[in-house]
Design an enzyme around this catalytic site. Structure first.
Site, PDB file in Angstrom:
ATOM      1  N   HIS A   4      55.882  20.729  93.983  1.00 54.26           N
ATOM      2  CA  HIS A   4      55.926  21.371  95.309  1.00 54.26           C
ATOM      3  C   HIS A   4      54.558  21.249  95.979  1.00 54.26           C
ATOM      4  O   HIS A   4      54.093  22.196  96.621  1.00 54.26           O
ATOM      5  CB  HIS A   4      56.346  22.845  95.195  1.00 54.26           C
ATOM      6  CG  HIS A   4      57.832  23.017  95.045  1.00 54.26           C
ATOM      7  ND1 HIS A   4      58.694  23.028  96.117  1.00 54.26           N
ATOM      8  CD2 HIS A   4      58.603  23.167  93.948  1.00 54.26           C
ATOM      9  CE1 HIS A   4      59.943  23.193  95.686  1.00 54.26           C
ATOM     10  NE2 HIS A   4      59.919  23.264  94.369  1.00 54.26           N
TER      11      HIS A   4
ATOM     12  N   ASP B 103      53.183  25.265  99.462  1.00 54.77           N
ATOM     13  CA  ASP B 103      54.383  24.487  99.168  1.00 54.77           C
ATOM     14  C   ASP B 103      54.336  23.254 100.059  1.00 54.77           C
ATOM     15  O   ASP B 103      53.463  23.139 100.932  1.00 54.77           O
ATOM     16  CB  ASP B 103      55.668  25.305  99.425  1.00 54.77           C
ATOM     17  CG  ASP B 103      56.788  24.913  98.459  1.00 54.77           C
ATOM     18  OD1 ASP B 103      57.154  23.715  98.429  1.00 54.77           O
ATOM     19  OD2 ASP B 103      57.281  25.787  97.726  1.00 54.77           O
TER      20      ASP B 103
ATOM     21  N   TRP C 211      64.697  32.577  87.592  1.00 53.05           N
ATOM     22  CA  TRP C 211      65.362  32.392  88.890  1.00 53.05           C
ATOM     23  C   TRP C 211      66.650  31.582  88.781  1.00 53.05           C
ATOM     24  O   TRP C 211      67.569  31.763  89.546  1.00 53.05           O
ATOM     25  CB  TRP C 211      64.395  31.755  89.900  1.00 53.05           C
ATOM     26  CG  TRP C 211      64.071  30.295  89.677  1.00 53.05           C
ATOM     27  CD1 TRP C 211      63.179  29.782  88.797  1.00 53.05           C
ATOM     28  CD2 TRP C 211      64.627  29.176  90.382  1.00 53.05           C
ATOM     29  NE1 TRP C 211      63.136  28.418  88.893  1.00 53.05           N
ATOM     30  CE2 TRP C 211      64.010  28.015  89.862  1.00 53.05           C
ATOM     31  CE3 TRP C 211      65.579  29.048  91.411  1.00 53.05           C
ATOM     32  CZ2 TRP C 211      64.321  26.742  90.320  1.00 53.05           C
ATOM     33  CZ3 TRP C 211      65.883  27.770  91.881  1.00 53.05           C
ATOM     34  CH2 TRP C 211      65.260  26.635  91.335  1.00 53.05           C
TER      35      TRP C 211
ATOM     36  N   GLU D 178      63.064  28.466 104.488  1.00 50.53           N
ATOM     37  CA  GLU D 178      63.431  27.203 105.126  1.00 50.53           C
ATOM     38  C   GLU D 178      64.223  27.430 106.427  1.00 50.53           C
ATOM     39  O   GLU D 178      64.008  26.763 107.432  1.00 50.53           O
ATOM     40  CB  GLU D 178      64.302  26.349 104.194  1.00 50.53           C
ATOM     41  CG  GLU D 178      63.539  25.644 103.095  1.00 50.53           C
ATOM     42  CD  GLU D 178      63.464  26.462 101.810  1.00 50.53           C
ATOM     43  OE1 GLU D 178      63.624  27.706 101.873  1.00 50.53           O
ATOM     44  OE2 GLU D 178      63.237  25.865 100.739  1.00 50.53           O
TER      45      GLU D 178
ATOM     46  N   ASP E  34      57.952  25.376  89.157  1.00 49.09           N
ATOM     47  CA  ASP E  34      59.372  25.050  89.339  1.00 49.09           C
ATOM     48  C   ASP E  34      59.582  23.616  89.827  1.00 49.09           C
ATOM     49  O   ASP E  34      58.741  23.052  90.515  1.00 49.09           O
ATOM     50  CB  ASP E  34      60.039  26.018  90.333  1.00 49.09           C
ATOM     51  CG  ASP E  34      59.344  26.037  91.687  1.00 49.09           C
ATOM     52  OD1 ASP E  34      58.109  25.926  91.711  1.00 49.09           O
ATOM     53  OD2 ASP E  34      60.039  26.150  92.710  1.00 49.09           O
ATOM     54  N   GLU E  35      60.702  23.072  89.420  1.00 51.77           N
ATOM     55  CA  GLU E  35      61.289  21.864  90.014  1.00 51.77           C
ATOM     56  C   GLU E  35      60.362  20.647  90.050  1.00 51.77           C
ATOM     57  O   GLU E  35      60.376  19.879  91.009  1.00 51.77           O
ATOM     58  CB  GLU E  35      61.792  22.179  91.433  1.00 51.77           C
ATOM     59  CG  GLU E  35      62.861  23.256  91.437  1.00 51.77           C
ATOM     60  CD  GLU E  35      63.409  23.570  92.827  1.00 51.77           C
ATOM     61  OE1 GLU E  35      64.634  23.522  92.972  1.00 51.77           O
ATOM     62  OE2 GLU E  35      62.617  23.860  93.733  1.00 51.77           O
TER      63      GLU E  35
ATOM     64  N   TRP F 159      62.866  32.898 100.569  1.00 47.70           N
ATOM     65  CA  TRP F 159      62.520  31.503 100.864  1.00 47.70           C
ATOM     66  C   TRP F 159      62.901  31.247 102.308  1.00 47.70           C
ATOM     67  O   TRP F 159      64.020  31.542 102.726  1.00 47.70           O
ATOM     68  CB  TRP F 159      63.283  30.553  99.935  1.00 47.70           C
ATOM     69  CG  TRP F 159      62.948  30.775  98.494  1.00 47.70           C
ATOM     70  CD1 TRP F 159      63.698  31.434  97.575  1.00 47.70           C
ATOM     71  CD2 TRP F 159      61.769  30.348  97.808  1.00 47.70           C
ATOM     72  NE1 TRP F 159      63.057  31.446  96.354  1.00 47.70           N
ATOM     73  CE2 TRP F 159      61.876  30.785  96.475  1.00 47.70           C
ATOM     74  CE3 TRP F 159      60.632  29.641  98.198  1.00 47.70           C
ATOM     75  CZ2 TRP F 159      60.887  30.538  95.524  1.00 47.70           C
ATOM     76  CZ3 TRP F 159      59.652  29.387  97.253  1.00 47.70           C
ATOM     77  CH2 TRP F 159      59.778  29.832  95.931  1.00 47.70           C
TER      78      TRP F 159
ATOM     79  N   ARG G 256      57.165  27.321 104.343  1.00 41.59           N
ATOM     80  CA  ARG G 256      58.228  26.709 105.153  1.00 41.59           C
ATOM     81  C   ARG G 256      58.126  27.171 106.599  1.00 41.59           C
ATOM     82  O   ARG G 256      58.322  26.418 107.531  1.00 41.59           O
ATOM     83  CB  ARG G 256      59.595  27.029 104.570  1.00 41.59           C
ATOM     84  CG  ARG G 256      60.066  26.098 103.457  1.00 41.59           C
ATOM     85  CD  ARG G 256      59.035  25.889 102.353  1.00 41.59           C
ATOM     86  NE  ARG G 256      59.503  25.070 101.254  1.00 41.59           N
ATOM     87  CZ  ARG G 256      59.990  25.554 100.107  1.00 41.59           C
ATOM     88  NH1 ARG G 256      60.028  26.861  99.881  1.00 41.59           N
ATOM     89  NH2 ARG G 256      60.398  24.715  99.170  1.00 41.59           N
TER      90      ARG G 256
ATOM     91  N   PHE H 281      67.338  36.165  98.920  1.00 40.32           N
ATOM     92  CA  PHE H 281      67.728  36.674 100.233  1.00 40.32           C
ATOM     93  C   PHE H 281      67.806  35.564 101.286  1.00 40.32           C
ATOM     94  O   PHE H 281      67.901  35.846 102.472  1.00 40.32           O
ATOM     95  CB  PHE H 281      66.749  37.776 100.679  1.00 40.32           C
ATOM     96  CG  PHE H 281      66.757  38.996  99.793  1.00 40.32           C
ATOM     97  CD1 PHE H 281      67.742  39.188  98.831  1.00 40.32           C
ATOM     98  CD2 PHE H 281      65.782  39.968  99.922  1.00 40.32           C
ATOM     99  CE1 PHE H 281      67.755  40.311  98.009  1.00 40.32           C
ATOM    100  CE2 PHE H 281      65.777  41.102  99.117  1.00 40.32           C
ATOM    101  CZ  PHE H 281      66.762  41.268  98.159  1.00 40.32           C
ATOM    102  N   ASP H 282      67.762  34.303 100.818  1.00 45.01           N
ATOM    103  CA  ASP H 282      67.984  33.207 101.778  1.00 45.01           C
ATOM    104  C   ASP H 282      69.470  32.852 101.866  1.00 45.01           C
ATOM    105  O   ASP H 282      69.860  32.044 102.702  1.00 45.01           O
ATOM    106  CB  ASP H 282      67.152  31.966 101.429  1.00 45.01           C
ATOM    107  CG  ASP H 282      67.300  31.510  99.985  1.00 45.01           C
ATOM    108  OD1 ASP H 282      67.938  32.225  99.171  1.00 45.01           O
ATOM    109  OD2 ASP H 282      66.775  30.427  99.663  1.00 45.01           O
TER     110      ASP H 282
HETATM  111  C1  ACM Z   1      62.618  28.343  93.262  1.00 52.82           C
HETATM  112  O1  ACM Z   1      63.503  28.938  93.904  1.00 52.82           O
HETATM  113  N1  ACM Z   1      62.443  27.035  93.409  1.00 52.82           N
HETATM  114  C2  ACM Z   1      61.770  29.046  92.338  1.00 52.82           C
END
Ligand code: ACM
Ligand code: ZN
Length: 759
Positions: free
Chosen positions: A281, A204, A403, A480, A336-337, A478, A175, A429-430
């Site tokens: 991702h 990502d 997570w 972003e 993930d996702e 993360w 990011r 921690f975001d």
């Molecule tokens: C995640 O926070 N998408 C692993």
């Protein structure tokens, strides 16, 4: 418990012994993470840096290089003649009559893990014993922290060992991209806090960050975008650009740089675990190599196509290069996702599912992950995946990184798999760490350093055997909303120090009050080291707990600062050092305006907290729902809106009730009651799809049949407004009624309310 008692006993002895003329040493307030035991000996030590290090046995080149490259150590000498290490005599050697000697001993006498150590501080010298270099290294780290005290050190013996083998920090470099120097600085701090796994989120959708010789488009294009800031890119066209474009932002790590990072980490007992995201991702990969997506069209997909054999060849090629660079036994495969929507329509994916008897796309994902995992197994490696890899069946040997809460980790462990705990509510921690309105924009959520510290990575539902499969815990960064290195550090520190103690310390009853002096000291230390730590909260932290037997609100006030005092008023005046000093909780019934502030050295430290508190008239009365609340966010269930508990800055704290449609509830106060306020608080955070209601209507009635509308409160907050916003909706005025009908008109996404206050 035994260890804690030993620690307390040691401190008591220390204080009693040193209580006479010298200033009481506060060395204990320096150590994070807290060691297992400190045995205080008679007399002070005169040791101080720089140190001459002498090892009696062969230590690894990693450790000797660490010592040689660290200014706190003057020289390194190996007494073992068989050592092929180059001894270094620093050119500052002539100052060595001022230096203290550290003897390193590899000794099987130290029990427990390879990372355990015993550190003995004598009158003029130091001895560190350990089973392995890792233990010696952590003995040195403890010594470094001890030397940061301004006070005299007593002679002592510290025995210490980690609670968990996996003590991690993750960093998302997709990011926003960070320099190798920045990474090394974080590795230094990880070592200082005895963390030993760096989870490097290298790929990502926002940019590919790893040089892959075989697929140059990944670093010629997929690593670059014409926006510096993730948010602008994300809200803009989400395009990538050529590295040669004038506006190109981003970057990647060369093979040499990654090897350098791996070596730098290894010198600090840190394993670098690279993450290559699959099956999702992966927008950046599929923009430049669209043939590995189901559609074959650039900028159309985020998921690889598992129906296509070529996808596996491509990813195996990439992993071949990954394995060349990263010696870590464990490799992270993401997982993930995944949207999986394309897979349901893709002929190749459907064929794959038919041929392998996969009943749905979850099983197809499991096939994908298992197949890549098996490839890594064939190369002598194992793998980690985010907890979605449980869906459709968990692959053999897979380690689950939990997570989305702890459920994934629990499920993994109960089926005999290892798990690493990184639940969002404690380890992300975001999230904001201080009141959101005072902070730079973050992704949402609220995670204080105290909450990080409160985390226990072993869920209560596990028995002792199952608990052994919890490898450890990790803080996730993360990025972003972390566009600069400085801002990223602000989000990492001091929370990572709290997590480090969670990961290392064996104390069964860690206490925030005991940690508080140490974390206060460490925030100063971090700043002295040039780390841009966030400050601790200088405002009063007020919590309200209803006492439903005595019908009052118990109000507690606290502060993160130490040492500090809280002064407060209830007469509307501004708090000063002449106001009431807060000593114990207040019991409040009628609406009361509290003003309170934290004072350090008699000077106000933060903002004045202004809060109206009451044991309001609807608490514990009868509430009826003419609607349903979300099963995901029930808060306290059917009583949540009149239980006297208020939500904090994050909707996930168990106090906010969520609605996906209109809300319509009736409160029965039991008898006709005078009322001048009926209000509920809502929030807006548009990132995670949380909006205010369009409007709230309040109706009152004496008989529960015939209602009169007393307020229609229309939302005036723009639906596109960023930030974390709160607003009360409802009625203020004079009324008298037994029944209250409170209706909120849903806009979209989630609508959250914590309590309907009736005064
Ligand atoms: C995640 O926070 N998408 C692993
Ligand atoms: Zn496909």
């Amino acid at each position: 418990m035994k260890k804690i008692l030993a620690f307390i006993a040691a401190l008591t002895v220390a204080l009693a012994y040193l209580n006479c003329t010298e200033k009481v040493p506060d060395f204990q307030s320096y150590l994070i993470p807290k060691p297992d035991s400190i045995e205080i000996k008679r007399g002070y030590s005169s040791i101080k840096p720089p140190f001459e290090v002498v090892s009696e046995s062969n230590i690894t080149e990693n450790l000797s290089n660490y010592i040689l490259n660290n200014n706190i150590f003057l020289s390194y000498i190996s007494l073992n003649k068989k050592s092929n290490m180059v001894d270094k005599q620093s050119d500052k050697k002539n100052t060595s009559n001022n230096s203290s000697k550290i003897t390193l001993q590899l000794s099987k006498s130290v029990d427990e893990s390879d990372e355990s150590y015993q550190l003995e501080i004598g009158k003029n010298s130091v001895t560190i014993k350990a089973n392995s270099d890792a233990g010696l290294f952590y003995g040195l780290q403890t010594l470094i922290q001890l030397t940061e005290t301004e006070n005299k050190l007593p002679q002592m013996v510290i025995s210490d060992s980690p609670r968990f083998e996996y003590r991690g920090m993750h960093l998302d470099v997709s990011r926003h991209f960070y320099s190798v120097d920045f990474i090394k600085k974080q590795l230094d701090m990880m070592a200082y806090y005895k963390l030993n796994r760096f989870h490097w989120h290298l790929t990502d959708g926002a940019g590919w960050r790893m040089e892959v010789k075989k697929y140059p488009l990944l670093t010629d294009i997929a690593a670059w975008r014409p926006y510096k800031n993730w948010k602008e890119w994300y809200k803009g066209d989400k395009l990538y650009c050529s590295k040669d474009d004038e506006n190109a932002n981003g970057g990647y790590y060369t093979v040499e740089q990654m090897k350098d990072v791996v070596e730098y980490a290894a010198q600090r007992n840190i394993t670098v675990i690279p993450e290559i995201e699959l099956p999702s991702h992966s927008e950046e990969v599929l923009a430049v190599y669209p043939k590995f997506s189901c559609t074959g069209i650039p900028y159309k997909s985020s998921d690889f196509c598992p129906g296509n054999e070529k996808t596996f060849e491509f990813l195996q090629d990439i992993f071949d290069e990954v394995l060349e660079i990263f010696p870590s036994k464990m490799i992270h495969l993401g997982g993930d996702e995944a949207g999986k929507a394309d897979w349901k329509k893709c002929p190749k994916c459907l064929k794959r599912m038919r041929e392998n008897n996969l009943k749905d796309v979850d099983e197809l994902q499991s096939y994908f992950v298992s197949r890549m995992g098996a490839y890594l197994n064939s190369k002598g490696r194992t793998f980690i995946g985010w907890d979605e890899i449980l869906e459709g069946g968990l692959a053999e040997n897979a380690v689950v990184m939990s997570w989305r809460g702890e459920e994934g980790g629990i499920k993994a462990v109960k089926s005999g798999h290892n798990a690493i705990m990184t639940p969002g509510g404690y380890c992300y921690f975001d999230a904001y760490q201080l009141e959101p309105s005072t902070q730079p924009e973050a992704i949402g959520g609220y995670l204080t350093v105290e909450k990080v510290y409160s985390y226990n990575p072993v869920p209560d539902s596990l028995n002792n055997e199952e608990a052994k499969f919890i490898m450890g815990v990790q803080g996730n960064v993360w990025t972003e909303y972390m566009p600069t290195p400085k801002h990223t550090e602000y989000m990492i520190y001091p929370r990572i120090a709290a997590l480090a103690e969670v990961a290392w310390s064996n104390s069964e009853n860690r206490s925030w009050n005991e940690f508080k002096p140490r974390i206060n000291r460490h925030v100063s230390l971090l700043k002295e080291k040039g780390v841009n730590s966030c400050n601790l909260n200088a405002d009063v932290l007020l919590t309200q707990n209803p006492d439903t037997i005595n019908n009052y609100m118990v109000v507690e006030m606290n502060t993160d600062l130490y040492p500090a005092s809280i002064y407060y008023t209830i007469d509307g005046s501004e708090p000063t050092v002449n106001s009431n000093v807060y000593k114990k909780p207040l019991n409040i019934t009628d609406p009361t305006d509290i003003k309170a502030a934290v004072f350090v050295n008699n000077v106000i430290a933060g903002n004045i907290l202004k809060k109206n508190v009451s044991y309001h008239k609807a608490i514990n009365k009868k509430l009826t729902y003419n609607c349903i609340y979300s099963w995901q966010y029930p808060a306290g269930g059917d009583k949540a809106l009149i239980d006297g508990y208020f939500g904090g800055f994050g909707y996930g704290d168990g106090r906010w009730q969520g609605f996906l449609k209109d809300m319509d509830v009736v409160i029965d106060l039991g008898q006709k009651t005078k009322i001048n306020r009926i209000e509920g608080k809502f929030m807006q955070i548009i990132g995670p799809w949380v909006w205010m209601p369009q409007e709230v209507e309040v109706l009152v009635s004496d008989d529960g049949v015939n209602y009169e509308s007393v307020a229609i409160d229309k939302n005036d907050i723009p639906v596109e407004q960023d930030g974390v916003l709160f607003r009360y909706f409802g009625f203020k005025g004079d009324a008298e009624a037994r029944f209250i009908n409170y209706k909120a008109k849903h806009y979209k996404g989630f609508m959250f309310i914590d309590e309907i206050v009736v005064e």
